[in-house]
Design an enzyme around this catalytic site. Sequence first.
Site: not given
Length: 248
Positions: A94-96, A121
Amino acid sequence: MERIVNEDGTWVRRYTAPSGAKQVVCFPHAGGAAGFYRPWAMALKGEYDLLAVQYPGRQDRIGEPCATTMDEMVRRATAALLPELDRPTVFFGHSMGGLVAFEVARRLAAVGRQPEALFVSCSRAPGDRDPADLIDTDDESLRTEVRRLGGMDPRLLDDPALMEMLLPPLRGDFALLRSYDFQPGPELSCDIVSLVGTEDPLVSPGLARRWGRYTSGGFQAHELPGDHFYLVERQAEVLAVLRRRPAS
């Protein structure tokens, strides 16, 4: 062929006893920790064994310096995960965490061990610079960014003791993202699945679909209602996507 030397056991967290089933390896967001995925481990029990990567500098690793370059993070996470890849495995970031998962998958691909699928994500594709990566890393700027993205009770941002624990890993992760420079290299052949919240202020559905450029395998894109942390309220829908393997 690249040789990967094993890491110690500090990088991987399990929340259920291994069942011998297929497994998902989860990579947290900037400032996040392995515990973010604990509810998923309970929900997936019996279907997937869940491993969560614990970055240094947070929770039970709070006394360690944060990794401030992508190379360091990926090299050490890859070494820790390699012995765990003894069954069908997919990655979720997710993200990073999407970028970290991608780079770990590429390093594993170089030794013939890439995951069967990569789920990313609310993460921009590797060649797309995220404007949030360039924010100032003073305390107030970081608090402002956390408020903007959601995912935390705003009242907690005014708790000095809590911020003393949360801001250093967040600052380190932004330093990592700031220094990240995508370099073409081993291409993935596994499936990539992108997910994004329709109200995410950082990653639009169009940007999320650019992940399709980074594999020769199958690609799917999913949009779910919500902001950058849509996956908290939409856990059931996200796990339903995870359970449905894309067709290559």
